[in-house]
Structures are given as C-alpha cells and as structure tokens.
Scaffold this motif. Structure first.
Motif, PDB file in Angstrom:
ATOM      1  N   UNK A  47       0.810  -1.218   0.000  1.00 36.23           N
ATOM      2  CA  UNK A  47       0.000   0.000   0.000  1.00 36.23           C
ATOM      3  C   UNK A  47       0.845   1.271   0.000  1.00 36.23           C
ATOM      4  N   UNK A  48       2.152   1.092  -0.028  1.00 34.74           N
ATOM      5  CA  UNK A  48       3.061   2.235  -0.111  1.00 34.74           C
ATOM      6  C   UNK A  48       4.283   1.809  -0.909  1.00 34.74           C
ATOM      7  N   UNK A  49       4.775   2.721  -1.749  1.00 35.01           N
ATOM      8  CA  UNK A  49       5.992   2.432  -2.536  1.00 35.01           C
ATOM      9  C   UNK A  49       7.186   2.321  -1.606  1.00 35.01           C
ATOM     10  N   UNK A  50       8.093   1.433  -1.949  1.00 37.34           N
ATOM     11  CA  UNK A  50       9.316   1.275  -1.169  1.00 37.34           C
ATOM     12  C   UNK A  50      10.374   2.206  -1.748  1.00 37.34           C
ATOM     13  N   UNK A  51      10.940   3.025  -0.907  1.00 35.69           N
ATOM     14  CA  UNK A  51      12.005   3.932  -1.327  1.00 35.69           C
ATOM     15  C   UNK A  51      13.355   3.353  -0.911  1.00 35.69           C
ATOM     16  N   UNK A  52      14.382   3.655  -1.696  1.00 39.96           N
ATOM     17  CA  UNK A  52      15.726   3.159  -1.411  1.00 39.96           C
ATOM     18  C   UNK A  52      16.189   3.561  -0.020  1.00 39.96           C
ATOM     19  N   UNK A  53      15.866   4.793   0.395  1.00 43.47           N
ATOM     20  CA  UNK A  53      16.315   5.235   1.716  1.00 43.47           C
ATOM     21  C   UNK A  53      15.596   4.492   2.851  1.00 43.47           C
ATOM     22  N   UNK A  54      14.536   3.767   2.533  1.00 45.45           N
ATOM     23  CA  UNK A  54      13.873   2.922   3.527  1.00 45.45           C
ATOM     24  C   UNK A  54      14.465   1.506   3.519  1.00 45.45           C
ATOM     25  N   UNK A  55      14.862   1.033   2.345  1.00 49.14           N
ATOM     26  CA  UNK A  55      15.378  -0.330   2.220  1.00 49.14           C
ATOM     27  C   UNK A  55      16.699  -0.534   2.952  1.00 49.14           C
ATOM     28  N   UNK A  56      17.553   0.458   2.928  1.00 51.32           N
ATOM     29  CA  UNK A  56      18.872   0.312   3.567  1.00 51.32           C
ATOM     30  C   UNK A  56      18.737   0.045   5.063  1.00 51.32           C
ATOM     31  N   UNK A  57      18.002   0.869   5.817  1.00 52.14           N
ATOM     32  CA  UNK A  57      17.872   0.562   7.247  1.00 52.14           C
ATOM     33  C   UNK A  57      17.069  -0.713   7.520  1.00 52.14           C
ATOM     34  N   UNK A  58      16.110  -1.032   6.658  1.00 56.08           N
ATOM     35  CA  UNK A  58      15.344  -2.273   6.838  1.00 56.08           C
ATOM     36  C   UNK A  58      16.280  -3.474   6.658  1.00 56.08           C
ATOM     37  N   UNK A  59      17.068  -3.454   5.612  1.00 55.03           N
ATOM     38  CA  UNK A  59      18.013  -4.556   5.366  1.00 55.03           C
ATOM     39  C   UNK A  59      18.976  -4.693   6.541  1.00 55.03           C
ATOM     40  N   UNK A  60      19.527  -3.586   6.993  1.00 58.78           N
ATOM     41  CA  UNK A  60      20.469  -3.604   8.113  1.00 58.78           C
ATOM     42  C   UNK A  60      19.792  -4.181   9.364  1.00 58.78           C
ATOM     43  N   UNK A  61      18.575  -3.735   9.655  1.00 55.54           N
ATOM     44  CA  UNK A  61      17.855  -4.213  10.847  1.00 55.54           C
ATOM     45  C   UNK A  61      17.562  -5.712  10.752  1.00 55.54           C
ATOM     46  N   UNK A  62      17.318  -6.202   9.537  1.00 52.54           N
ATOM     47  CA  UNK A  62      17.007  -7.626   9.350  1.00 52.54           C
ATOM     48  C   UNK A  62      18.260  -8.495   9.247  1.00 52.54           C
ATOM     49  N   UNK A  63      19.431  -7.879   9.301  1.00 52.82           N
ATOM     50  CA  UNK A  63      20.683  -8.643   9.252  1.00 52.82           C
ATOM     51  C   UNK A  63      21.012  -9.171   7.880  1.00 52.82           C
ATOM     52  N   UNK A  64      20.608  -8.436   6.857  1.00 54.57           N
ATOM     53  CA  UNK A  64      20.913  -8.830   5.494  1.00 54.57           C
ATOM     54  C   UNK A  64      21.510  -7.625   4.777  1.00 54.57           C
ATOM     55  N   UNK A  65      21.784  -7.776   3.507  1.00 56.53           N
ATOM     56  CA  UNK A  65      22.316  -6.659   2.725  1.00 56.53           C
ATOM     57  C   UNK A  65      21.247  -6.169   1.760  1.00 56.53           C
ATOM     58  N   UNK A  66      21.427  -4.963   1.288  1.00 57.51           N
ATOM     59  CA  UNK A  66      20.519  -4.419   0.291  1.00 57.51           C
ATOM     60  C   UNK A  66      20.543  -5.290  -0.964  1.00 57.51           C
ATOM     61  N   UNK A  67      21.733  -5.741  -1.364  1.00 61.87           N
ATOM     62  CA  UNK A  67      21.850  -6.601  -2.549  1.00 61.87           C
ATOM     63  C   UNK A  67      21.022  -7.873  -2.406  1.00 61.87           C
ATOM     64  N   UNK A  68      21.086  -8.500  -1.226  1.00 58.59           N
ATOM     65  CA  UNK A  68      20.322  -9.725  -1.030  1.00 58.59           C
ATOM     66  C   UNK A  68      18.825  -9.448  -0.996  1.00 58.59           C
ATOM     67  N   UNK A  69      18.448  -8.345  -0.430  1.00 60.00           N
ATOM     68  CA  UNK A  69      17.035  -8.004  -0.322  1.00 60.00           C
ATOM     69  C   UNK A  69      16.408  -7.745  -1.693  1.00 60.00           C
ATOM     70  N   UNK A  70      17.176  -7.159  -2.604  1.00 63.62           N
ATOM     71  CA  UNK A  70      16.615  -6.786  -3.916  1.00 63.62           C
ATOM     72  C   UNK A  70      17.128  -7.649  -5.074  1.00 63.62           C
ATOM     73  N   UNK A  71      17.844  -8.752  -4.770  1.00 62.75           N
ATOM     74  CA  UNK A  71      18.349  -9.558  -5.883  1.00 62.75           C
ATOM     75  C   UNK A  71      17.182 -10.096  -6.700  1.00 62.75           C
ATOM     76  N   UNK A  72      17.319 -10.068  -8.011  1.00 59.81           N
ATOM     77  CA  UNK A  72      16.216 -10.487  -8.875  1.00 59.81           C
ATOM     78  C   UNK A  72      15.890 -11.975  -8.711  1.00 59.81           C
ATOM     79  N   UNK A  73      14.662 -12.288  -9.009  1.00 55.82           N
ATOM     80  CA  UNK A  73      14.211 -13.680  -8.994  1.00 55.82           C
ATOM     81  C   UNK A  73      14.506 -14.230 -10.381  1.00 55.82           C
ATOM     82  N   UNK A  74      15.253 -15.311 -10.429  1.00 58.28           N
ATOM     83  CA  UNK A  74      15.638 -15.891 -11.714  1.00 58.28           C
ATOM     84  C   UNK A  74      15.597 -17.400 -11.585  1.00 58.28           C
TER      85      UNK A  74
END
Length: 196
Positions: A47-74
């Motif tokens: 219900x809300x667009x995800x902004x890059x400046x939100x993804x970085x702290x979310x990834x950090x808080x979840x113990x992952x990296x931004x790259x892993x969080x947004x890696x494409x599904x293939x």
C-alpha cells in the motif's frame, strides 16, 4: 506482470518473511529501522511504494544486505543442469555460481571408467583439491602413488603434485571443492588428453 512489479512483490515478501522468521512484530522491526509501524505495514502489504532510503535501514535491521534483499528472482539459477565432457568421460553438476565467495567451486562429478590401464596424463596446477566419494571407488594418482578412495572417504592434497582422479572398477561419483585454479583445470571442457 512486469519484472519490476514481480521484484517489488518479492522484496515485500522478503521483508515480511525475514521479520517473521526472527519472531518480530511490526513494532519491533519498525523501532530497529526507525520507521513507524504503520509505514512498515503499508510497505509490506504494497500500500506504499518502497524507497531506497527505507530499504537500507530495513536490510540492516534484518541482518541482510541491500543486494540480497533486492536480488532479482531468476529461475535459471535454481535448476542445476549436468554438463557432459566426452573427452574426460565425466558428467558435472556445478553446485556454486561462477561468482561464488572466495573463488571456490563445489561440484558433483560422475567419472565413467576408462580402459583398465589408462590413467591418462597427470596434471599440475597451483592450490589444493578436496573431494569425497559419494559412490563407487576413485583411483587417485599422486605422482608415483596410487590411492583408492572408497565411498564415504575423502582426500585432500596439494595440486602441485602431479595428479589425476579416475573411476576404479565402475563409475564413481565425487563431491569436489576446488579453488579457482582447480576449477579451471578440472571443470572446463577440454580436448582429449587434458588434465582430469
């Protein structure tokens, strides 16, 4: 559905799944990434667009990296297809990607028996090789030594010693861990007579 929308949905699901896997409520994750629980809820539900400046702290808080969080599904990287090397009499399933950490390659290799007295040439390259026998018996040549390695056993050796691994008494399947030099020497297709 466009690829961008698919990735967006996957990122949202990853955030929610990682949060739930840690047993965290929206409130806990929101506090860790300095967002409001309602904002985080709207991000997870789409219900809300995800902004890059939100993804970085979310990834950090979840113990992952931004790259892993947004890696494409293939789907291409999911199925491991065997590659047949007729020159070596091998079938190989490479279990790591070309860009694997530390340049190590893990592969399952099936070696078919060749002529009884033909061990072929011995190869040399920098590094170390390691393998364990999954089924059958492997004949490891290290210089002048011949060592039989049976199912359930493993071998590890300097690859500066002339070496070759062959099937003994029937097909053998091995699981190998190779450094970058070993991967180039043992896994790339070769013309007849190359190292194996």
């Amino acid at each position: 559905m466009t690829q961008e929308l698919v990735l967006d949905a996957v990122v949202r699901q990853r955030i929610r799944s990682l949060r739930l896997a840690r047993g965290w409520s929206l409130d806990v994750l929101a506090a860790r990434c300095y967002l409001s629980p309602s904002t985080l809820s709207r991000l997870e539900t789409g219900h809300r667009r995800i902004a890059l400046d939100q993804l970085v702290p979310i990834a950090r808080a979840l113990g992952t990296t931004l790259d892993q969080l947004v890696e494409p599904v293939d789907d291409e990287d999911v199925v491991i297809r065997p590659q047949r090397d007729e020159a070596r009499g091998t079938t190989t399933w490479t279990l790591t990607r070309a860009d694997a950490a530390h340049g190590l390659t893990v592969a399952r290799i099936r070696l078919d028996p060749g002529p009884v007295d033909d061990d072929g040439p011995l190869g040399v390259h920098p590094g170390r090789d390691w393998f364990t026998v999954l089924s059958g018996t492997a004949r490891l040549r290290l210089g002048e030594r011949t060592i039989l390695v049976e199912a359930g056993q493993a071998a590890e050796f300097s690859t500066m010693v002339p070496h070759a691994v062959r099937a003994h008494g029937g097909p053998v399947e091995v699981l190998v861990i190779l450094d970058a030099d070993g991967g180039r020497s043992h896994l790339l297709p070769t013309a007849a007579g190359g190292e194996g």
